[in-house]
Design a protein around this motif. Structure first.
Motif, PDB file in Angstrom:
ATOM      1  N   LYS A   1       0.917  -1.283  -0.031  1.00 31.09           N
ATOM      2  CA  LYS A   1       0.071  -0.043  -0.015  1.00 31.09           C
ATOM      3  C   LYS A   1       0.881   1.230   0.074  1.00 31.09           C
ATOM      4  CE  LYS A   1      -3.648   2.587   2.594  1.00 31.09           C
ATOM      5  NZ  LYS A   1      -4.244   2.480   3.920  1.00 31.09           N
ATOM      6  N   ALA A   2       1.984   1.380   0.848  1.00 32.42           N
ATOM      7  CA  ALA A   2       2.817   2.518   1.118  1.00 32.42           C
ATOM      8  C   ALA A   2       3.390   2.712  -0.121  1.00 32.42           C
ATOM      9  CB  ALA A   2       3.720   2.214   2.169  1.00 32.42           C
ATOM     10  N   ALA A   3       3.878   1.805  -0.965  1.00 37.28           N
ATOM     11  CA  ALA A   3       4.661   2.022  -2.408  1.00 37.28           C
ATOM     12  C   ALA A   3       3.540   2.096  -3.347  1.00 37.28           C
ATOM     13  CB  ALA A   3       5.609   0.723  -2.479  1.00 37.28           C
ATOM     14  N   GLY A   4       2.439   1.982  -3.377  1.00 37.48           N
ATOM     15  CA  GLY A   4       1.468   2.209  -4.367  1.00 37.48           C
ATOM     16  C   GLY A   4       1.611   0.979  -5.269  1.00 37.48           C
ATOM     17  N   VAL A   5       2.113  -0.030  -5.025  1.00 33.61           N
ATOM     18  CA  VAL A   5       2.408  -1.381  -5.711  1.00 33.61           C
ATOM     19  C   VAL A   5       0.921  -1.939  -6.485  1.00 33.61           C
ATOM     20  CG1 VAL A   5       3.182  -3.808  -5.922  1.00 33.61           C
ATOM     21  CG2 VAL A   5       4.486  -2.193  -4.836  1.00 33.61           C
ATOM     22  N   LYS A   6       0.818  -2.137  -7.721  1.00 33.86           N
ATOM     23  CA  LYS A   6      -0.199  -2.543  -8.531  1.00 33.86           C
ATOM     24  C   LYS A   6       0.070  -4.171  -8.748  1.00 33.86           C
ATOM     25  CE  LYS A   6      -1.654   1.835 -10.565  1.00 33.86           C
ATOM     26  NZ  LYS A   6      -1.553   2.560 -11.731  1.00 33.86           N
ATOM     27  N   LYS A   7       1.467  -4.729  -9.113  1.00 32.18           N
ATOM     28  CA  LYS A   7       1.807  -5.672  -9.673  1.00 32.18           C
ATOM     29  C   LYS A   7       2.810  -6.283  -8.830  1.00 32.18           C
ATOM     30  CE  LYS A   7       0.080  -5.457 -14.312  1.00 32.18           C
ATOM     31  NZ  LYS A   7      -0.854  -4.397 -14.089  1.00 32.18           N
ATOM     32  N   ILE A   8       2.926  -7.755  -8.506  1.00 32.95           N
ATOM     33  CA  ILE A   8       4.086  -8.280  -7.756  1.00 32.95           C
ATOM     34  C   ILE A   8       4.621  -9.410  -8.685  1.00 32.95           C
ATOM     35  CG2 ILE A   8       4.591  -9.744  -5.776  1.00 32.95           C
ATOM     36  CD1 ILE A   8       2.202  -8.540  -4.670  1.00 32.95           C
ATOM     37  N   LEU A   9       5.883  -9.386  -9.041  1.00 34.26           N
ATOM     38  CA  LEU A   9       6.600 -10.414  -9.628  1.00 34.26           C
ATOM     39  C   LEU A   9       7.057 -11.401  -8.909  1.00 34.26           C
ATOM     40  CD1 LEU A   9       8.535  -8.183 -11.847  1.00 34.26           C
ATOM     41  CD2 LEU A   9       6.367  -8.841 -12.572  1.00 34.26           C
ATOM     42  N   SER A  10       6.680 -12.709  -9.297  1.00 32.72           N
ATOM     43  CA  SER A  10       7.160 -13.851  -8.434  1.00 32.72           C
ATOM     44  C   SER A  10       7.166 -15.214  -9.193  1.00 32.72           C
ATOM     45  CB  SER A  10       6.245 -14.116  -7.139  1.00 32.72           C
ATOM     46  OG  SER A  10       6.695 -15.100  -6.390  1.00 32.72           O
ATOM     47  N   ALA A  11       7.476 -16.199  -8.623  1.00 31.12           N
ATOM     48  CA  ALA A  11       7.745 -17.533  -9.380  1.00 31.12           C
ATOM     49  C   ALA A  11       7.089 -18.679  -8.713  1.00 31.12           C
ATOM     50  CB  ALA A  11       9.255 -17.814  -9.932  1.00 31.12           C
ATOM     51  N   LYS A  12       6.502 -19.572  -9.416  1.00 31.97           N
ATOM     52  CA  LYS A  12       5.473 -20.578  -8.724  1.00 31.97           C
ATOM     53  C   LYS A  12       6.668 -21.661  -8.059  1.00 31.97           C
ATOM     54  CE  LYS A  12       2.047 -20.307 -12.300  1.00 31.97           C
ATOM     55  NZ  LYS A  12       1.585 -21.015 -13.530  1.00 31.97           N
ATOM     56  N   ARG A  13       7.690 -21.757  -8.611  1.00 32.61           N
ATOM     57  CA  ARG A  13       8.798 -22.573  -7.943  1.00 32.61           C
ATOM     58  C   ARG A  13       9.250 -22.252  -6.596  1.00 32.61           C
ATOM     59  NH1 ARG A  13      14.857 -23.424 -10.632  1.00 32.61           N
ATOM     60  NH2 ARG A  13      15.874 -24.565  -8.800  1.00 32.61           N
ATOM     61  N   PHE A  14       9.494 -21.026  -6.540  1.00 31.58           N
ATOM     62  CA  PHE A  14       9.858 -20.288  -5.287  1.00 31.58           C
ATOM     63  C   PHE A  14       8.720 -20.330  -4.368  1.00 31.58           C
ATOM     64  CE2 PHE A  14       9.300 -16.197  -2.770  1.00 31.58           C
ATOM     65  CZ  PHE A  14      10.210 -16.537  -1.890  1.00 31.58           C
ATOM     66  N   VAL A  15       7.463 -20.246  -4.519  1.00 30.21           N
ATOM     67  CA  VAL A  15       6.388 -20.120  -3.901  1.00 30.21           C
ATOM     68  C   VAL A  15       6.279 -21.571  -3.223  1.00 30.21           C
ATOM     69  CG1 VAL A  15       3.859 -19.722  -3.704  1.00 30.21           C
ATOM     70  CG2 VAL A  15       5.380 -18.163  -4.822  1.00 30.21           C
ATOM     71  N   ASP A  16       6.477 -22.538  -4.202  1.00 30.66           N
ATOM     72  CA  ASP A  16       6.068 -23.924  -3.792  1.00 30.66           C
ATOM     73  C   ASP A  16       7.192 -24.218  -2.633  1.00 30.66           C
ATOM     74  OD1 ASP A  16       3.902 -24.226  -5.350  1.00 30.66           O
ATOM     75  OD2 ASP A  16       4.808 -25.130  -6.932  1.00 30.66           O
ATOM     76  N   GLN A  17       8.317 -24.023  -3.029  1.00 25.53           N
ATOM     77  CA  GLN A  17       9.453 -24.261  -2.170  1.00 25.53           C
ATOM     78  C   GLN A  17       9.600 -23.510  -0.844  1.00 25.53           C
ATOM     79  OE1 GLN A  17      12.884 -23.671  -4.473  1.00 25.53           O
ATOM     80  NE2 GLN A  17      12.912 -25.820  -5.478  1.00 25.53           N
TER      81      GLN A  17
ATOM     82  N   TRP B   1       3.205 -14.188 -12.632  1.00 28.75           N
ATOM     83  CA  TRP B   1       4.241 -15.371 -12.501  1.00 28.75           C
ATOM     84  C   TRP B   1       5.038 -15.314 -13.692  1.00 28.75           C
ATOM     85  CZ3 TRP B   1       3.723 -17.580  -8.159  1.00 28.75           C
ATOM     86  CH2 TRP B   1       2.738 -17.424  -7.416  1.00 28.75           C
ATOM     87  N   LEU B   2       6.329 -15.077 -13.130  1.00 26.26           N
ATOM     88  CA  LEU B   2       7.491 -15.094 -14.219  1.00 26.26           C
ATOM     89  C   LEU B   2       7.628 -16.240 -14.905  1.00 26.26           C
ATOM     90  CD1 LEU B   2       9.872 -12.915 -12.231  1.00 26.26           C
ATOM     91  CD2 LEU B   2       8.572 -12.124 -13.834  1.00 26.26           C
ATOM     92  N   ASP B   3       6.992 -17.382 -14.435  1.00 27.43           N
ATOM     93  CA  ASP B   3       7.445 -18.687 -15.113  1.00 27.43           C
ATOM     94  C   ASP B   3       6.440 -18.552 -16.518  1.00 27.43           C
ATOM     95  OD1 ASP B   3       6.737 -18.647 -12.226  1.00 27.43           O
ATOM     96  OD2 ASP B   3       7.495 -20.741 -12.314  1.00 27.43           O
TER      97      ASP B   3
END
Length: 518
Positions: A107-123, A141-143
């Motif tokens: 909220k503070a940064a005014g972020v609209k999109k978050i870049l992440s990866a499914k492999r990382f989230v799973d691990q 999802w960068l994947d």
């Protein structure tokens, strides 16, 4: 005081242009690698950044703040520079900070999109966290982004890698380089806006202070959501020709110590907490390839110094000092001028002043100014408003002493003094007393309200037989004041720490208050 010696033009280029200039200076050598063992050259990194960055640019706006939720890896480096190639601003999210702090950061940064990866989230097993964050911002999802890369994208990357100045979005050194959040060791994390100049200048300052050999290899196990991991583990080596090996978690002690010699690591940046853990499981020759080790973010314990001096053949352990607001390195010892007990001398190009604090007899409050000091804090109420620093001076909140040769000793934080019977007592000094009695354990000292003396000290420790009478005996024998003896001990299995390895004083204070109420 002012520390001269820095080229006045240091930092006067954008971050992406500085990366391209490093390729021209050092040649197209292998420069980044991670545990997948698929190294990238400078050109490979630049091409990958252009290809990925172009895809992200298609779904974002110019100058948009885009969050990154990834571990230390080649992927996070490509993503970071991919955003810079197209004039987007990376916002590094601390995935260990907890749901409340992360949502506040978004909220503070005014972020609209978050870049992440499914492999990382799973691990990392953070599926539930991702689901919560998806209510505040879109998860990209960068994947899936990488899977959509076709021949045309690759041809674009090929051309852009050859003549990057014709393809990258032009930005200014004064433009935002990254938004990070303070560790939250003593309260709610603050949003820090570091300019591109801040990041480039800090890497130049370190190189001026300690010349690093471009043939060396930097091993970075620190998270890039922490400024030490981002600047020290990514920006510093890449801009100065050192290959950077990225490792996803500092918690994997056995894996890390076995990898150091395998990848021929020359430099290692870490915190005392992690260094101590690694040293305990390492064999005497695991650190044999290291030129030296730099420890920052928290005080280095005597036990850690002793381990390096005895177990590892005298591998030099250099203590330094930094702050997210200073991009982050402020001071660091030198391999040839290493003074244990200090954090070294101020980096070139920085100014420092020390102001007396009422009730604190030794040292004073440290203020800093220099090319690496932030643009300001983000307003928690308005993402577009940055609260500038008065005349460029940052109040660190740290109590320090600076000797005639410029060596800095950290005595504590203003917030980490207790007023007991009208006297100011340093909680850091009390922790030092406890560590002298029980050097192999971890300790934290906090203050709670006391009806008789204003405040009283409570020791939280993982030492099961810690005893107030033993501390009192040591204090009498060594002339320490009675006020420095904790009146209560709370014993825990593990001391709460943040994802950066620093002691989590907020959690410890809550733990003590709950114990008090029980």
């Amino acid at each position: 005081m002012f520390r001269p010696g820095l080229d006045p033009s240091a930092g006067e280029e954008s971050l992406f242009d500085a990366l391209v200039a490093a390729r021209a200076k050092h040649g197209d050598k292998e420069i980044i690698e991670d545990q997948d063992r698929k190294p990238l050259t400078y050109t490979g990194l630049i091409r990958a950044a252009f290809v990925l960055g172009r895809k992200i640019a298609a779904i974002t706006e110019p100058k948009e703040r885009v969050a990154i939720l990834l571990p230390s890896s080649s992927g996070v480096v490509v993503t970071f520079f991919g955003l810079h190639a197209f004039g987007r601003v990376p916002v590094m999210l601390n995935f260990t900070a907890g749901e409340q702090n992360l949502r506040a950061a978004i909220k503070a940064a005014g972020v609209k999109k978050i870049l992440s990866a499914k492999r990382f989230v799973d691990q990392a097993k953070i599926d539930d966290l991702i689901m919560v964050l998806s209510r505040d911002a879109e998860i990209v999802w960068l994947d899936d982004v990488r899977a959509s890369i076709g021949l045309q994208d690759k041809l674009f990357g090929l051309m852009a890698g050859m003549i990057p100045s014709q393809f990258r979005v032009k930005t200014k050194p004064s433009d935002p380089g990254v938004i990070l959040f303070t560790s939250g060791s003593f309260g709610a994390p603050k949003g820090v806006v570091l300019t591109q100049k801040n990041l480039v200048a800090n890497s130049r300052q370190v190189m001026t202070h300690i010349p690093l050999d471009p043939n060396w290899i930097m091993f970075n196990p620190l998270p890039t959501f922490h400024c030490f991991g981002l600047t020290g583990g990514v920006v510093l080596p890449l801009l100065n020709g050192l290959k950077a090996f990225q490792y996803p978690s500092p918690l994997h002690a056995k894996q890390i110590v076995s990898l150091l010699a395998e990848v021929n690591a020359s430099l290692l940046f870490a915190t005392d907490t992690f260094l101590n853990q690694w040293a305990r499981v390492a064999s005497p020759d695991d650190f044999r390839t290291l030129q030296f080790v730099v420890a920052g973010a928290e005080r280095v314990r005597d036990e850690t110094h002793h381990l390096f001096n005895t177990k590892f053949g005298g591998v030099k352990l250099l203590e330094g000092y930094g702050a997210t607001e200073a991009a982050p390195v402020v001071a660091v010892n030198h391999p040839d001028r290493n003074r244990p007990g200090s954090v070294g001398q101020l980096l070139p190009g920085m100014e420092a002043r020390v102001e007396k604090v009422e009730g604190i007899t030794e040292g004073g409050r440290l203020f800093l100014r220099g090319p690496n000091v932030m643009a300001g804090y983000m307003s928690p109420d308005d993402p577009d408003r940055i609260e500038p620093l008065p005349d460029g001076w940052h109040d660190t909140g740290d109590i320090v002493e600076i000797d005639e040769e410029g060596y800095i000793a950290i005595l504590g934080r203003v917030k980490r003094f207790a007023k007991i019977g009208g006297e100011m007592v340093s909680l850091s000094a009390v922790e030092g007393l406890v560590a002298a009695v029980y050097p192999e354990a971890r300790h934290a000292v906090v203050a709670v309200a006391d009806s008789k003396k204003g405040e009283k000290l409570v020791l939280v420790t993982d030492r099961g037989d810690a005893d107030v009478s033993r501390l009192a005996e040591w204090a009498r024998e060594h002339g320490a004041p009675e006020l420095a003896i904790p009146k209560k001990i709370v014993r825990v299995t593990d001391l709460p720490v943040l994802g950066t390895g620093k002691t989590d004083y907020v959690a410890i204070q809550s733990l003590v208050e709950m114990d008090k109420a029980a």
